[in-house]
Every structure is written in structure tokens, then in C-alpha cells.
Design an enzyme around this catalytic site. Structure first.
Site, mmCIF file in Angstrom:
data_model
loop_
_atom_site.group_PDB
_atom_site.id
_atom_site.type_symbol
_atom_site.label_atom_id
_atom_site.label_comp_id
_atom_site.label_asym_id
_atom_site.label_seq_id
_atom_site.Cartn_x
_atom_site.Cartn_y
_atom_site.Cartn_z
ATOM 1 N N GLY A 286 0.816 -1.209 0.000
ATOM 2 C CA GLY A 286 0.000 0.000 0.000
ATOM 3 C C GLY A 286 0.849 1.259 0.000
ATOM 4 O O GLY A 286 1.955 1.298 -0.557
ATOM 5 N N SER A 287 0.358 2.286 0.669
ATOM 6 C CA SER A 287 0.913 3.633 0.510
ATOM 7 C C SER A 287 2.335 3.809 1.039
ATOM 8 O O SER A 287 2.989 4.789 0.679
ATOM 9 C CB SER A 287 -0.002 4.656 1.195
ATOM 10 O OG SER A 287 -1.237 4.732 0.503
ATOM 11 N N VAL A 288 2.832 2.894 1.872
ATOM 12 C CA VAL A 288 4.223 3.040 2.288
ATOM 13 C C VAL A 288 5.163 2.909 1.086
ATOM 14 O O VAL A 288 6.298 3.384 1.108
ATOM 15 C CB VAL A 288 4.610 2.016 3.387
ATOM 16 C CG1 VAL A 288 3.908 2.336 4.698
ATOM 17 C CG2 VAL A 288 4.329 0.595 2.938
ATOM 18 N N ASN A 289 4.671 2.289 0.009
ATOM 19 C CA ASN A 289 5.471 2.149 -1.210
ATOM 20 C C ASN A 289 5.613 3.470 -1.966
ATOM 21 O O ASN A 289 6.463 3.592 -2.857
ATOM 22 C CB ASN A 289 4.844 1.094 -2.123
ATOM 23 C CG ASN A 289 5.794 0.591 -3.193
ATOM 24 O OD1 ASN A 289 6.866 0.090 -2.880
ATOM 25 N ND2 ASN A 289 5.416 0.740 -4.457
ATOM 26 N N LYS A 290 4.801 4.476 -1.618
ATOM 27 C CA LYS A 290 4.867 5.766 -2.308
ATOM 28 C C LYS A 290 6.210 6.462 -2.102
ATOM 29 O O LYS A 290 6.566 7.359 -2.868
ATOM 30 C CB LYS A 290 3.725 6.668 -1.840
ATOM 31 C CG LYS A 290 2.348 6.174 -2.280
ATOM 32 C CD LYS A 290 1.210 6.977 -1.665
ATOM 33 C CE LYS A 290 -0.153 6.422 -2.071
ATOM 34 N NZ LYS A 290 -1.265 7.106 -1.393
#
Length: 572
Positions: A286-290
Site C-alpha cells: 500500500g501507501s508506504v510504497n509511495k
């Protein structure tokens, strides 16, 4: 009285002479030709060679505190040929060892010269039975593995079988170093199984195994497990994972997966609990990959840091419309705002400026889809689709952390690279080995590679600090410290077909102090009813990081101003 005929007497005499001659010949044959063979057979009956197990080395934390150790024990066996009273012996053995009489009886009635009655018996218990001097009952030196803190770091340490061989975790990975080298004892015994004092008695002593010093800090590990268990229960989640990492050395100070187990009772533990999910299981982050998308955009200068984008709450990629977590009118956002507010649409637009080739290259640079190289059995490489296999919608899913899978350790290492001024360092669990002579041998330093420039890493840290100051990560704030990090709320794929379920993985991964990071903490909660990383995982990060900072006496670093416009400073 009639005398027997002379011929009959001669016949009897001849027969007796032949019989006696045969006996004498046979005795001569046995005494001369077969003497050596029978001597050897008799010797083998009396002489036994016993393997002397080596004491298994201990597993230690980074301060030398014992996490796993071996203590002397005894294996109790029977040679049923020498047992004089089976029933009475069985009752005496069963009473001393606290086992069932029928189990002992079965062993004592076997047609064999060796049968185990009990393995790894406490030395004091075995001594009490040995004092009874029961014919046919023998004892072998052994050792029993103990885990003084029970489930502390259980999935990392692993466990050993009844034969003392590592079966999982570090016990398996470092079996050769821990096991040592067994010795041998050759003894001569009488028909009752007792050692003949003047008989053969030779020893080749065993060589103890090395002690293995891990990178774990026992106190931090303990607090991490307390906090993780409480967070899972508070958020009514299925489970969770937490990692504390030194980004400069790659040392893992704590690593926990809940629910855990007691290594002393691994045989009755469900298989799923034995897995070190931080290393061997992958999930969609999820968004931690951003942070990877943002790092690539800054490194390749595809968007000025002060550029304003108009970001709606939905955006079409291919045949699919992607949405932000919350509906909102079109908003003016910088790259810092996009990351701080965790805007899917904004991230997808920035990824579009990079293009799929560069996104794929940066995923590889940061180590996704690859083994970290940590020495741990069963490490998973994660899953990143080959660029040729990307779909029309992949540029909508992959930049925001869906459609690919990572291990928690891989994702922690990504943030550690940002914390370490763009230098990725291989995570490690071992600091070194202490040999039987007491000499310590340090493990080699972890290999490293540059992922992005130091300037890029510093700018990304300021963006992540802004996300904690004013974005979705406010629950990760620590009074007196400047924290940088990112929330993640990822849909869980269905297990019975394509698409996603209505459950989530909530996470927060961050670093502290943001200006000079010395700790990276990953907090991941599996299927919480509270759903969001900001709610379920950020408070867990805060609790873990706060204790670790205190434990390691890490002072606050200077705090820099963080309004979004300040991020346009190209000096980083």
C-alpha cells in the site's frame, strides 16, 4: 556270565575313540583356528562405544544475554536382556521419570539390546533413578535446549528437535556453528551392564559449539512484543509484525510476529505461528510504497518541489478509475502535500511523469522482488511483475503499493536506505561468534549499495517528516523528537480468485530522529477493524520508537522548518 564277543568290544572301543578324537579335534580347531574370532566376538559383547554429544552453543542478544542455551541432561535407555524383573523395573522407572508404566513395559519386552525409555531427562531426575542401580537400565549424556524468556523472539530464534538439531530459524541457519563436534566413549561392561573398572575405557571428548551473538536487543525485543500484542488486540486484528532496524549497520534490534509461540512446545503449535512473517511472507504494502515513487521523482528531477499540481479525488488509468481514500474537490498540491496526505491520484500522476520503465528500475534499486540476503531460512523475495507483464492499470496500482508484494523486512530496508542518506545496507541478524576458547569473531559488515543520492534522501526525509507533522502520520509524533514516516492502508487480495477483499493491511514505517536517523521502525497490523494505518499502526510505531530511543539514549536531533514551500530548496 557270558562275555561279550571280542568284536563287539573292539567296535565300542573304536567308536569311543573316534568320538573322543572328534571332540579333541573340534576343541583344537576352536582353540587354534577360531580362537581369534571368538575372542573378538566376546570382546564386542563386552565393549560398547557411546557417542558423547557436544554441548550446543548458545544464542545471545547483542549484549551477551542468553536467548537460547543448552543444559546437561540424560537419555535413559534399557537393554532388556539384562533386566531381571520386568514388572518391578517398569514401575520403578515410570515412577522416577513420571511416564506411563505401559510405555516402559513395552520397551522392556522388546527383543532388542537397546530401547529408549526417555530423552533429555533433567539431570537431577536421572541421577535419582541412576542411584537405584537397576540392572539393564543405562544412561547417556545429552543436553536439553532451554529458552529462558519463553516466546521472546521465538520465530527468529527457531527451535531444535529431540536429537538437538536445529529445525527452524537461527537454530537451523547456524546449525553447523552451534552444534559443535560430538565425541566418543568406549567402555567395557559386564553381563549386568555395569562398567568393568579395569576394562577398556577410552574417551575422545566432544568439542562444544560456538555461541552465536545476534543483533537483537533483548529489552527492545520484549517491549516490542508487549506493544505489538496490545495493538493487535486493541484493533481486533488477525496479527501483526514489527521491526526495529539500525539503518547505518543493517542490525535488526527487534523483530516480532504476532501471534507467537513457546519454542519449548513447538510440536503442538499450529504451523502458521511458527513462521517468521517479517521475512518469509509477502504482502501488498500500500501507501508506504509511495516513498519509492517520490524518491524516483526527486532523483530524476521530473517534478520541481515547488510545482503545484491540481489533484482531483479520482483518476482513470486504462479501464479503471482510481480514487483517493476520501472524496474531495480538486486540490492544489506539491509533491510534499501528495505524500503527506497520501493521495493515490497525486502519486499516480507523478508516476506518469516517470513512466513505467523508471518506476520498475527504482523498485529494483530499492530491492523489491529480490532477496535481501539476510541469513535466514525460507526468506521470500516478494513479487514484482516483470515490466513486460504490466497491465494497462499497473501504472495506477504499483506506484501506490498494490499489484506487487514485499516482505516487511524488504520495506523496512527501503526506509532504512532513505534514513541512511540513500545507501541501502543489507539487514542482518548476526553480530559474530564466540568459539569454545572464548575468542569472539565478528561477522563481516553488511554489504551496501547506493540507491539514490544523499540529497534526494534528505529531501525525502523532510517530506516524510512533513507527513508526520501535518499529514496522515500525526499519531506517530514523539514529543521532543522529529519523526519522519509514512502510513499505509492496503487492500488484501482475495484468496479464492482475482480482485481484492474488503480487508486491509495497516502499516506505518518511519525513522527517528528525522534529521539524523538512527532507528527505523516498521509497524504492520494484519486486518484490523480500525482499517487505517494512521489509526492502527502509527500509534504502535510511536510506542516502540519511544522506548527504543530511551533504551539506546538517543538524543533529539535539531529540527528544521517544514512548511511545504521550504521543500523547494534544492540544497536538500
Amino acid at each position: 556270565m557270558t562275555r561279550p564277543p571280542l568284536g563287539r568290544l573292539v567296535a565300542v572301543f573304536v567308536a569311543l575313540s573316534l568320538g573322543l578324537g572328534g571332540i579333541l579335534a573340534r576343541l583344537a580347531f576352536l582353540q587354534v583356528k577360531d580362537a581369534r574370532a571368538y575372542e573378538v566376538a566376546a570382546f564386542r559383547q563386552r565393549v560398547h562405544t557411546i557417542t558423547l554429544p557436544a554441548i550446543r552453543g548458545s544464542l545471545l542478544d547483542r549484549h551477551g544475554q542468553e536467548l537460547a542455551l543448552s543444559l546437561p541432561a540424560k537419555d535413559v535407555y534399557a537393554d532388556p536382556r539384562y533386566v531381571k524383573n520386568v514388572d518391578r523395573t517398569a514401575h520403578q522407572v515410570a515412577r522416577a521419570l513420571h511416564i506411563r508404566v505401559r510405555v516402559v513395559l513395552h520397551a522392556l519386552r522388546e527383543k532388542t539390546s537397546f530401547a529408549y525409555l526417555a530423552r533429555q531427562v533433567d539431570a537431577a531426575v536421572a541421577a535419582g533413578l541412576e542411584d537405584q542401580q537397576l540392572p539393564g537400565i543405562g544412561f547417556l549424556d545429552d543436553a536439553k535446549r532451554y529458552y529462558p524468556s519463553g516466546p521472546l523472539a521465538a520465530q527468529t530464534l527457531g527451535f531444535v528437535g529431540v536429537d538437538g538439531t536445529g529445525l527452524a530459524g537461527l537454530e537451523l541457519e547456524y546449525q553447523r556453528q552451534l552444534a559443535g563436534r560430538p565425541g566418543k566413549r568406549t567402555v567395557e561392561v559386564d553381563p549386568s551392564g555395569h562398567i568393568i573398572p579395569q576394562g577398556v575405557n577410552r574417551d575422545a571428548p566432544p568439542v562444544p559449539g560456538d555461541d552465536v551473538e545476534t543483533t537483537l536487543d533483548r529489552e527492545i525485543q520484549y517491549r516490542v512484543q508487549l506493544a505489538l500484542a496490545a495493538a493487535v488486540k486493541e484493533n481486533q486484528a488477525k496479527g501483526g509484525t514489527a521491526i526495529v532496524l539500525d539503518p547505518r549497520t543493517g542490525d535488526i534490534l527487534a523483530l516480532a510476529s504476532y501471534p507467537w509461540f513457546d519454542p519449548a512446545r513447538f510440536a503442538t503449535t499450529p504451523a502458521a505461528r511458527l513462521r517468521n512473517t517479517a521475512i518469509v511472507d509477502a504482502y501488498e504494502p500500500g501507501s508506504v510504497n509511495k516513498v519509492i515513487t517520490a524518491s524516483a521523482a526527486i532523483q530524476d528531477h521530473v517534478i520541481p518541489l515547488d510545482r503545484i499540481l491540481t489533484v482531483p479525488d479520482h483518476w482513470q488509468v486504462g479501464d479503471h478509475v482510481f480514487h483517493d481514500a476520501h472524496t474531495h474537490p480538486p486540490e492544489a498540491m506539491t509533491l510534499a502535500d501528495i505524500i503527506a496526505e497520501s493521495s493515490n491520484v497525486g502519486t499516480i500522476r507523478v508516476a506518469g511523469m516517470l513512466g513505467p520503465t523508471r518506476i520498475d528500475q527504482y523498485l529494483e534499486r530499492f530491492g523489491l522482488g529480490q532477496y535481501t540476503g539476510i541469513d535466514f531460512p525460507g526468506e521470500a523475495p516478494g513479487i514484482v511483475p516483470l515490466l513486460a507483464d504490466w497491465h494497462d492499470t499497473s501504472m495506477g496500482t504499483i506506484p501506490v503499493g498494490q499489484g506487487l508484494a514485499v516482505t516487511p523486512l524488504q520495506m523496512a530496508a527501503v526506509y532504512a536506505a532513505v534514513a541512511n542518506d540513500g545507501l541501502w545496507v543489507q539487514p542482518r541478524l548476526i553480530r559474530g561468534f564466540t568459539d569454545p576458547n572464548g575468542a569472539f569473531h565478528s561477522a563481516p559488515d553488511s554489504p551496501s549499495r547506493r540507491v539514490v543520492s544523499a540529497r534526494t534522501a534528505r529531501v525525502v526525509r523532510r517530506i516524510l517528516a512533513y507527513a508526520v507533522d501535518a499529514g496522515t502520520g500525526v499519531n506517530a509524533q514523539i514529543p521532543g523528537y522529529w519523526v519522519a514516516g509514512k502510513t499505509g492502508t492496503a487492500l488484501v487480495p482475495k484468496t479464492n480468485g482475482p480482485g481484492y477483499s474488503n480487508q486491509y493491511i495497516a502499516s506505518f514505517i518511519g525513522m527517528v530522529p528525522a534529521a539524523d536517523p538512527q532507528l527505523v521502525v516498521a509497524a504492520i497490523i494484519d486486518k484490523p477493524v480500525t482499517v487505517y494505518g494512521a489509526v492502527a499502526a502509527a500509534p504502535l510505531f510511536q510506542q516502540i520508537a519511544r522506548y527504543a530511543l530511551t533504551r539506546l539514549r538517543i538524543a533529539p536531533a535539531p529540527r528544521l522548518p517544514l512548511p511545504p514551500n521550504a521543500l523547494a530548496d534544492q540544497g536538500g
